[in-house]
Design a protein around this motif. Structure first.
Motif, PDB file in Angstrom:
ATOM      1  N   ARG A  19       0.856  -1.258   0.032  1.00  0.00           N
ATOM      2  CA  ARG A  19       0.010   0.120   0.180  1.00  0.00           C
ATOM      3  C   ARG A  19       1.000   1.193  -0.187  1.00  0.00           C
ATOM      4  O   ARG A  19       0.741   2.204  -0.545  1.00  0.00           O
ATOM      5  CB  ARG A  19      -1.012  -0.131   1.085  1.00  0.00           C
ATOM      6  N   ARG A  22       2.101   1.933  -3.303  1.00  0.00           N
ATOM      7  CA  ARG A  22       1.071   2.455  -4.309  1.00  0.00           C
ATOM      8  C   ARG A  22       0.757   3.872  -4.168  1.00  0.00           C
ATOM      9  O   ARG A  22       0.720   4.856  -5.016  1.00  0.00           O
ATOM     10  CB  ARG A  22      -0.259   1.589  -4.053  1.00  0.00           C
ATOM     11  N   GLU A  23       0.687   4.406  -2.713  1.00  0.00           N
ATOM     12  CA  GLU A  23       0.516   5.561  -2.471  1.00  0.00           C
ATOM     13  C   GLU A  23       1.591   6.490  -2.714  1.00  0.00           C
ATOM     14  O   GLU A  23       1.348   7.835  -3.149  1.00  0.00           O
ATOM     15  CB  GLU A  23       0.312   5.820  -0.834  1.00  0.00           C
ATOM     16  N   LEU A  27      -1.179   6.707  -6.706  1.00  0.00           N
ATOM     17  CA  LEU A  27      -2.481   5.803  -7.359  1.00  0.00           C
ATOM     18  C   LEU A  27      -3.497   5.688  -6.210  1.00  0.00           C
ATOM     19  O   LEU A  27      -3.142   5.215  -5.196  1.00  0.00           O
ATOM     20  CB  LEU A  27      -1.916   4.464  -7.985  1.00  0.00           C
ATOM     21  N   SER A  29      -6.599   3.323  -5.044  1.00  0.00           N
ATOM     22  CA  SER A  29      -6.611   1.752  -5.014  1.00  0.00           C
ATOM     23  C   SER A  29      -7.370   1.293  -6.177  1.00  0.00           C
ATOM     24  O   SER A  29      -7.051   0.368  -6.914  1.00  0.00           O
ATOM     25  CB  SER A  29      -7.346   1.325  -3.762  1.00  0.00           C
ATOM     26  N   ALA A  32      -4.994   1.806  -9.223  1.00  0.00           N
ATOM     27  CA  ALA A  32      -3.956   0.636  -9.278  1.00  0.00           C
ATOM     28  C   ALA A  32      -4.763  -0.788  -9.577  1.00  0.00           C
ATOM     29  O   ALA A  32      -3.989  -1.471 -10.356  1.00  0.00           O
ATOM     30  CB  ALA A  32      -3.336   0.544  -7.937  1.00  0.00           C
ATOM     31  N   MET A  43      -7.671  -5.952  -4.415  1.00  0.00           N
ATOM     32  CA  MET A  43      -6.686  -5.039  -4.051  1.00  0.00           C
ATOM     33  C   MET A  43      -6.696  -4.586  -2.734  1.00  0.00           C
ATOM     34  O   MET A  43      -5.732  -4.516  -1.939  1.00  0.00           O
ATOM     35  CB  MET A  43      -6.725  -4.044  -5.062  1.00  0.00           C
ATOM     36  N   GLU A  47      -3.745  -5.479   0.350  1.00  0.00           N
ATOM     37  CA  GLU A  47      -3.340  -4.556   1.109  1.00  0.00           C
ATOM     38  C   GLU A  47      -3.368  -4.698   2.514  1.00  0.00           C
ATOM     39  O   GLU A  47      -2.917  -4.321   3.528  1.00  0.00           O
ATOM     40  CB  GLU A  47      -3.549  -3.215   0.584  1.00  0.00           C
ATOM     41  N   MET A  61       3.470  -5.602  -9.425  1.00  0.00           N
ATOM     42  CA  MET A  61       2.938  -4.364  -8.533  1.00  0.00           C
ATOM     43  C   MET A  61       4.047  -3.467  -8.441  1.00  0.00           C
ATOM     44  O   MET A  61       3.560  -2.114  -8.473  1.00  0.00           O
ATOM     45  CB  MET A  61       2.169  -4.733  -7.318  1.00  0.00           C
ATOM     46  N   SER A  64       4.816  -1.681 -11.652  1.00  0.00           N
ATOM     47  CA  SER A  64       3.682  -0.728 -11.948  1.00  0.00           C
ATOM     48  C   SER A  64       3.407   0.575 -10.865  1.00  0.00           C
ATOM     49  O   SER A  64       3.141   1.559 -11.644  1.00  0.00           O
ATOM     50  CB  SER A  64       2.155  -1.451 -11.673  1.00  0.00           C
ATOM     51  N   TYR A  65       4.200   0.549  -9.906  1.00  0.00           N
ATOM     52  CA  TYR A  65       4.291   1.378  -9.198  1.00  0.00           C
ATOM     53  C   TYR A  65       5.621   2.473  -9.280  1.00  0.00           C
ATOM     54  O   TYR A  65       5.994   3.284  -8.385  1.00  0.00           O
ATOM     55  CB  TYR A  65       4.373   1.272  -7.460  1.00  0.00           C
TER      56      TYR A  65
END
Length: 284
Positions: A19, A22-23, A27, A29, A32, A43, A47, A61, A64-65
């Motif tokens: 998480r 991602r943050e 992005l 949730s 993403a 998702m 997380e 992942m 992607s981040y």
């Protein structure tokens, strides 16, 4: 694969770190999940640590981040898969969940650094000393509860021995060395055990004497600082009345790392610490 209702600390930590990535990538949730081809509900469960993911998925992942920290990604990939069964799982129905989580955390640790003011570290306690300490719990424990906690504590000590002994540093205040749990005889045996353990290559014991000359670092709270494979995956374990509490926010890790550094700077070196313990034994 069905979601897990009671994820372990290790599983929750993996989800929390994903998480964070991602943050940091900015992005949501939902965004993403769409980018990775997930349903948003999945998702959220990943997380929360409730849905197991494989190493390849974690790497996808991270890519992607746009995470370029290869060491962190490798460490996260190593945390994947379903729950790894260990001896500690046999205690989950008998003890609060934090006890099993602590044992699993120590099992995977790359190093342990403990700072204690009133108690001898659990991994360095003798059978008699541990029984005396556990028996002082409030509210009082039933005899079978004492035995469960005692056997769990002693089994945790395996991380200091065996094929992969964990590097272990214990910073112990003089107050803990003078608390005669179980009486003078039990404490004498405990101090002798500390001296024996201090001779192990992976164990370092340092004492903070009352006559240290200076302010006491931090607030005097005892804690375990558990080193992960990369600094971002370090964990702090705090003793609290309800049981074990765990902290791993970046600010918390930085704070407790600094407190541990200050406590170690106040403590005697290992040789003088051994001499100090020998001196206490001579007065008992």
């Amino acid at each position: 694969m069905s979601p897990m209702n009671f994820p372990t600390l290790r599983q929750r930590r993996l989800g929390a770190e994903l998480r964070k990535l991602r943050e940091r990538a900015g992005l949501s949730s939902t965004a993403a999940a769409a980018q990775l081809g997930f349903q948003q509900a999945r998702m959220s469960m990943i997380e929360a640590g409730r849905y197991a993911v494989g190493a390849d998925k974690v790497r996808a992942m991270a890519s992607s981040y746009a995470c370029a920290d290869d060491a962190l990604v490798d460490a996260l990939a190593d945390m994947t898969g379903g729950r790894t069964k260990g001896w500690w799982d046999g205690y989950r129905e008998h003890l609060p969940a934090g006890f099993a989580d602590l044992a699993e955390l120590e099992h995977h640790a790359c190093g342990l650094r403990v700072c204690l003011v009133i108690h001898i570290p659990g991994l360095l306690q003798t059978l008699d000393h541990a029984r005396a300490v556990i028996s002082e719990a409030a509210p009082p424990l039933r005899p079978y509860e004492v035995e469960h906690r005692l056997s769990h504590r002693l089994k945790r000590q395996v991380v200091l021995h065996g094929d992969r002994p964990v590097p272990y540093t214990a910073i112990i205040h003089e107050a803990a060395l003078r608390m005669e749990f179980g009486g003078p005889g039990t404490m004498q045996g405990q101090l002798k055990h500390l001296l024996t353990m201090s001779e192990m290559d992976n164990v370092t014991i340092r004492v903070i004497p009352f006559a240290g000359g200076g302010t006491f670092p931090g607030t005097g709270q005892s804690f375990d600082y558990v080193l992960g494979p990369v600094p971002q995956l370090d964990t702090v374990q705090l003793d609290a009345a309800p049981g074990c509490q765990f902290a791993y926010a970046d600010t918390e890790l930085a704070k407790y790392r600094a407190v541990a550094d200050r406590m170690e700077g106040t403590a005697l070196d290992p040789v003088r610490s051994r001499d100090f313990i020998h001196g206490l034994l001579r007065t008992m």
